[in-house]
Write an enzyme that holds these catalytic residues in place. Structure first.
Site, PDB file in Angstrom:
ATOM      1  N   ARG A   1       0.855  -1.189   0.000  1.00 51.54           N
ATOM      2  CA  ARG A   1       0.000   0.000   0.000  1.00 51.54           C
ATOM      3  C   ARG A   1       0.888   1.234   0.000  1.00 51.54           C
ATOM      4  O   ARG A   1       2.098   1.122   0.104  1.00 51.54           O
ATOM      5  CB  ARG A   1      -0.950  -0.011   1.190  1.00 51.54           C
ATOM      6  CG  ARG A   1      -0.264  -0.017   2.524  1.00 51.54           C
ATOM      7  CD  ARG A   1      -1.271  -0.017   3.665  1.00 51.54           C
ATOM      8  NE  ARG A   1      -0.583  -0.014   4.939  1.00 51.54           N
ATOM      9  CZ  ARG A   1      -1.173  -0.182   6.108  1.00 51.54           C
ATOM     10  NH1 ARG A   1      -2.468  -0.367   6.184  1.00 51.54           N
ATOM     11  NH2 ARG A   1      -0.472  -0.174   7.211  1.00 51.54           N
TER      12      ARG A   1
ATOM     13  N   ASN B   1      -5.396   7.089   4.486  1.00 51.84           N
ATOM     14  CA  ASN B   1      -5.115   6.364   5.720  1.00 51.84           C
ATOM     15  C   ASN B   1      -3.662   6.578   6.090  1.00 51.84           C
ATOM     16  O   ASN B   1      -2.763   6.281   5.303  1.00 51.84           O
ATOM     17  CB  ASN B   1      -5.371   4.865   5.560  1.00 51.84           C
ATOM     18  CG  ASN B   1      -5.198   4.111   6.866  1.00 51.84           C
ATOM     19  OD1 ASN B   1      -5.975   4.297   7.799  1.00 51.84           O
ATOM     20  ND2 ASN B   1      -4.164   3.294   6.948  1.00 51.84           N
ATOM     21  N   GLU B   2      -3.434   7.151   7.270  1.00 49.73           N
ATOM     22  CA  GLU B   2      -2.081   7.306   7.795  1.00 49.73           C
ATOM     23  C   GLU B   2      -1.124   7.886   6.754  1.00 49.73           C
ATOM     24  O   GLU B   2      -0.169   7.215   6.312  1.00 49.73           O
ATOM     25  CB  GLU B   2      -1.553   5.972   8.313  1.00 49.73           C
ATOM     26  CG  GLU B   2      -2.362   5.434   9.479  1.00 49.73           C
ATOM     27  CD  GLU B   2      -1.691   4.275  10.190  1.00 49.73           C
ATOM     28  OE1 GLU B   2      -0.935   3.537   9.542  1.00 49.73           O
ATOM     29  OE2 GLU B   2      -1.933   4.105  11.393  1.00 49.73           O
TER      30      GLU B   2
ATOM     31  N   GLU C   1      -7.506   3.615  15.624  1.00 46.13           N
ATOM     32  CA  GLU C   1      -7.029   2.231  15.711  1.00 46.13           C
ATOM     33  C   GLU C   1      -6.389   2.072  17.081  1.00 46.13           C
ATOM     34  O   GLU C   1      -5.327   2.631  17.337  1.00 46.13           O
ATOM     35  CB  GLU C   1      -6.012   1.931  14.606  1.00 46.13           C
ATOM     36  CG  GLU C   1      -6.590   2.077  13.208  1.00 46.13           C
ATOM     37  CD  GLU C   1      -5.582   1.790  12.101  1.00 46.13           C
ATOM     38  OE1 GLU C   1      -4.527   1.191  12.384  1.00 46.13           O
ATOM     39  OE2 GLU C   1      -5.852   2.186  10.953  1.00 46.13           O
TER      40      GLU C   1
ATOM     41  N   TRP D   1       2.952  -8.599  10.832  1.00 46.39           N
ATOM     42  CA  TRP D   1       2.754  -8.857   9.422  1.00 46.39           C
ATOM     43  C   TRP D   1       3.433 -10.201   9.128  1.00 46.39           C
ATOM     44  O   TRP D   1       4.253 -10.662   9.919  1.00 46.39           O
ATOM     45  CB  TRP D   1       3.382  -7.750   8.557  1.00 46.39           C
ATOM     46  CG  TRP D   1       2.579  -6.488   8.524  1.00 46.39           C
ATOM     47  CD1 TRP D   1       1.537  -6.162   9.343  1.00 46.39           C
ATOM     48  CD2 TRP D   1       2.758  -5.387   7.637  1.00 46.39           C
ATOM     49  NE1 TRP D   1       1.058  -4.909   9.012  1.00 46.39           N
ATOM     50  CE2 TRP D   1       1.787  -4.417   7.965  1.00 46.39           C
ATOM     51  CE3 TRP D   1       3.640  -5.121   6.587  1.00 46.39           C
ATOM     52  CZ2 TRP D   1       1.671  -3.204   7.291  1.00 46.39           C
ATOM     53  CZ3 TRP D   1       3.536  -3.914   5.908  1.00 46.39           C
ATOM     54  CH2 TRP D   1       2.552  -2.966   6.258  1.00 46.39           C
TER      55      TRP D   1
ATOM     56  N   GLU E   1      -1.533  -9.010   6.633  1.00 46.53           N
ATOM     57  CA  GLU E   1      -1.782  -8.773   8.054  1.00 46.53           C
ATOM     58  C   GLU E   1      -2.507  -9.927   8.748  1.00 46.53           C
ATOM     59  O   GLU E   1      -3.265  -9.700   9.688  1.00 46.53           O
ATOM     60  CB  GLU E   1      -2.563  -7.469   8.225  1.00 46.53           C
ATOM     61  CG  GLU E   1      -1.712  -6.261   7.913  1.00 46.53           C
ATOM     62  CD  GLU E   1      -2.328  -4.941   8.350  1.00 46.53           C
ATOM     63  OE1 GLU E   1      -3.539  -4.901   8.626  1.00 46.53           O
ATOM     64  OE2 GLU E   1      -1.592  -3.959   8.405  1.00 46.53           O
TER      65      GLU E   1
HETATM   66  C1  GLA Z   1      -1.873   0.768  10.573  1.00 47.91           C
HETATM   67  C2  GLA Z   1      -2.965   0.838   9.524  1.00 47.91           C
HETATM   68  C3  GLA Z   1      -3.909  -0.310   9.546  1.00 47.91           C
HETATM   69  C4  GLA Z   1      -3.181  -1.589   9.843  1.00 47.91           C
HETATM   70  C5  GLA Z   1      -2.430  -1.468  11.132  1.00 47.91           C
HETATM   71  C6  GLA Z   1      -1.720  -2.732  11.530  1.00 47.91           C
HETATM   72  O1  GLA Z   1      -2.040   1.521  11.688  1.00 47.91           O
HETATM   73  O2  GLA Z   1      -3.678   2.039   9.505  1.00 47.91           O
HETATM   74  O3  GLA Z   1      -4.543  -0.388   8.312  1.00 47.91           O
HETATM   75  O4  GLA Z   1      -2.310  -1.838   8.793  1.00 47.91           O
HETATM   76  O5  GLA Z   1      -1.478  -0.473  10.992  1.00 47.91           O
HETATM   77  O6  GLA Z   1      -0.597  -3.001  10.746  1.00 47.91           O
END
Ligand code: GLA
Length: 682
Positions: free
Chosen positions: A112, A150-151, A313, A321, A363
């Protein structure tokens, strides 16, 4: 405007990926979520291909079914825009969207974040999917808000595609106006780096010894941050315009991204992903490691962006992983402890990652609350307990604010410059952790305070004590701000290497600590690194019984310039013996302390005593292993959180009668906290 999350009660919830499961499971999943006391689910952040199976053809049926069903079961939904994982059709047709390594290798489909922020076609397609989703869900009664991407900058936070090199040139042209100015800012005359045409200018590229131009490297990080923010802005603007009744945020806290600026400009509040069990594989170094308790410091940084915030989260199981991050399972009670750690620090919404462990993909070892088998387990029961507890106390605590009288000061420029520059970055890491530990172990709740442009001294004056360990880059504006803070009664502690660089990272041709010399009443007469095979000298403290402290890493000999300044410690040995190492200077109504070294835990604890800072709650005696945090409402009602991070029971002494919110009982006298237990005293 303050960027806080406003909740009537603390809400719990979970990340849910309907695309990972047969549809027959959804209903039972949603029912059981409600049963645990969850009210919010977060979904869709990686599901672009489901929304847009081929370019320009959109389909919402799948997520409509999932969201409608969640709604029927009384759950609210946070939707992620799916841009962290571009579809295969997209990267295949437009390979220019891929991120590229510094050496020029494109990161391919399969993981990703394999895209770059500056590709025009990626921006266009990201804008379009965001608009389509927003148009479709803007009035859905279950959808409360949006998470952008995301992040941002997780997994990778450097970008070297052609589009990035091009955008960097434009960014530099706007910043510097001319090549002459750029050459000057980057000190390009050194080693004949002078640019004579903009086409010669790039982001850093592979260099001999991996040693790029440091001024260019600093600008690169500023540029990456601006690129991420502008990519988020594209989506934020569409979401604001299309779905004005739903909030907009994103989750993170990653490198090369000014999350304060991003939140201030684009978001309603900030969200964080909290995984304290990373401490089991990357423990903090030095004396008395904090381990999972270190996440309290990360949460303080989040709180400096949003005084109340969401955790999107929250770790609920062992992390891993297929090929990395081999974490143990959280021990019984740790998931609950970490939940209250987040809440103690200001989280008013906590969503667990994830409902059920994925049985496919990278994951498969990042465990959720439910195991693959979906049968009852201890994590589900722990979640139920938390759900019940928050059901009864969540309303009381929501919107109250974390209380701190002290803060550790930081800024992005020094963080980014210090990544490359070994002459101050590592010192900042050492000293910051020493101070975090000192505040933690002395039970003095502390904030993180980020220096921002146009900051007012009033924002600093909320604190009795500020520690700004190694502000190598220190502008006149920041120096004035700090001086005004001390002038008006603040206490400020600075460490070695303060004020020797300008905003480009050039060394100032002036005595250190440059623009705060007068404030500190000293100049630096001589300095040395403690070499890797050298013994660090000791310093002798004037005020303390623990008189000797090792002066690790860096030693500056100070010259007292102000007649009012007081020498608090001198070097005991080495060629600096007898020279001042720590000086306290009265300035206006406050004091500035300057220490010519990197702080360790012992010195930080002694300095807390010298500066007269004591714990804010004097009616509970708490052992070192237990964290103390305080949240307070404007109306005065106060909650004292006690968090036992240890594997063994801890004794606390409550010296008056207080209500234990979680059990509803009155406690006083000595109370035993079980391993990983939590007490909230009202
Ligand atoms: C991150 C991501 C999630 C997942 C977690 C765990 O925080 O935002 O999608 O991948 O890590 O690896």
């Amino acid at each position: 405007m303050e960027k806080a999350l406003h909740m009537k009660r603390i809400e719990l919830g979970v990340c849910y990926y309907p695309e990972h499961w047969p549809e027959e499971l959804w209903e039972d999943d949603f029912k059981r979520m409600k049963d645990l006391g969850f009210s919010i689910i977060r979904m869709a952040e990686f599901a672009w291909t489901i929304f847009e199976p081929e370019e320009g053809r959109f389909s919402f049926d799948f997520f409509d079914s999932a969201i409608n069903l969640a709604h029927q079961h009384g759950l609210k939904v946070v939707l992620g825009t799916p841009t962290a994982t571009p579809p295969a059709w997209l990267t295949h047709r437009y390979p220019e969207v891929l991120n590229v390594s510094q050496a020029g290798t494109a990161y391919q489909h399969g993981m990703r974040r394999h895209y770059n922020y500056n590709s025009p076609v990626y921006r266009e397609l990201s804008a379009r999917i965001t608009r389509k989703m927003a148009e479709h869900y803007k009035d859905h009664p279950a959808v409360i808000g949006w998470q952008i991407d995301n992040e941002l900058n997780c997994e990778i936070n450097v970008f070297y595609s052609e589009a990035d090199h091009r955008a960097f040139r434009t960014w530099l042209q706007q910043k510097y106006g001319s090549l002459e100015q750029l050459n000057q800012a980057w000190g390009a005359v050194f080693w004949n780096q002078t640019y004579t045409d903009w086409e010669q200018v790039h982001l850093t590229r592979p260099t001999v010894s991996d040693s790029p131009n440091p001024h260019q490297a600093l600008d690169e990080k500023r540029f990456i941050s601006d690129s991420a923010i502008s990519f988020a802005a594209l989506q934020a603007e569409i979401l604001r315009e299309t779905a004005p009744n739903q909030w907009v945020t994103t989750n993170g806290l990653f490198g090369h991204l000014d999350s304060h600026e991003m939140t201030n400009e684009l978001l309603d509040f900030f969200a964080y992903d909290s995984y304290p069990n990373f401490s089991s594989i990357y423990p903090d170094k030095g004396d008395k490691p904090l381990l999972d308790r270190k996440w309290s410091w990360n949460l303080s940084a989040v709180r400096s962006i949003s005084p109340t915030f969401a955790v999107f989260e929250q770790q609920s199981g062992p992390g891993g992983w297929v090929n990395r991050m081999e974490q143990p399972a959280p021990k019984p009670g740790q998931m609950r402890l970490w939940t209250y750690q987040s809440i103690a620090h200001g989280a008013d919404m906590v969503l667990y990652f994830r409902w059920r462990t994925a049985n496919i993909g990278t994951e498969i070892y990042w465990h959720g609350i439910n195991d693959y088998h979906n049968q009852p387990n201890r994590r589900v029961e722990e979640a139920r307990k938390i759900g019940n507890e928050l059901n009864s106390i969540g309303e009381k605590i929501a919107e109250s604010r974390y209380q701190a009288q002290a803060a550790i000061v930081r800024d992005y420029d020094n963080e980014w410059d210090g990544e490359l520059d070994h002459w101050h970055g590592p010192l900042a890491q050492e000293s910051t952790m020493a101070w975090v530990k000192a505040f933690q172990y002395q039970h003095i709740p502390a904030d993180a305070l980020y220096i921002r442009k146009d900051m007012k001294a009033e924002e600093l004056l909320k604190y009795k004590l500020l520690v700004y360990p190694h502000a190598a880059i220190l502008t006149q504006e920041t120096a004035d701000l700090l001086s005004e803070y001390v002038q008006k009664g603040g206490k400020l502690i600075l460490g070695a290497r303060t004020g020797y660089k300008n905003e480009h990272g050039h060394c100032n041709m002036a005595p250190f600590p440059g623009p705060v010399s007068e404030l500190c009443g000293i100049s630096v007469e001589d300095f040395t690194r403690v070499g890797p095979y050298e013994e660090a000298p000791e310093i002798v403290l004037e005020w303390s019984e623990e008189r000797r402290v090792r002066a690790d890493h860096f030693n500056e000999a100070l010259k007292v310039e102000s007649p009012k300044a007081e020498i608090l410690a001198v070097y005991e040995n080495s060629y600096l013996a007898g020279k001042p190492a720590l000086v306290k200077n009265p300035y206006g109504e406050g004091f500035a302390y300057y220490y010519g070294g990197a702080f360790n835990l012992q010195l930080a604890e002694e300095l807390l005593k010298e500066a007269g800072l004591s714990k804010p709650v004097d009616w509970v005696k708490v052992p070192e292993k237990v964290e103390l945090a305080v949240r307070k409402h404007q109306n005065g009602s106060t909650f004292v959180f006690l968090l036992n991070f240890d594997h063994s029971p801890q004794e606390i002494e409550v010296e008056k009668e207080a209500k234990d919110l979680l059990t509803g009982t009155i406690v006083s006298g000595s109370v035993t906290m079980n391993p990983f237990d939590v007490l909230i005293l009202e």
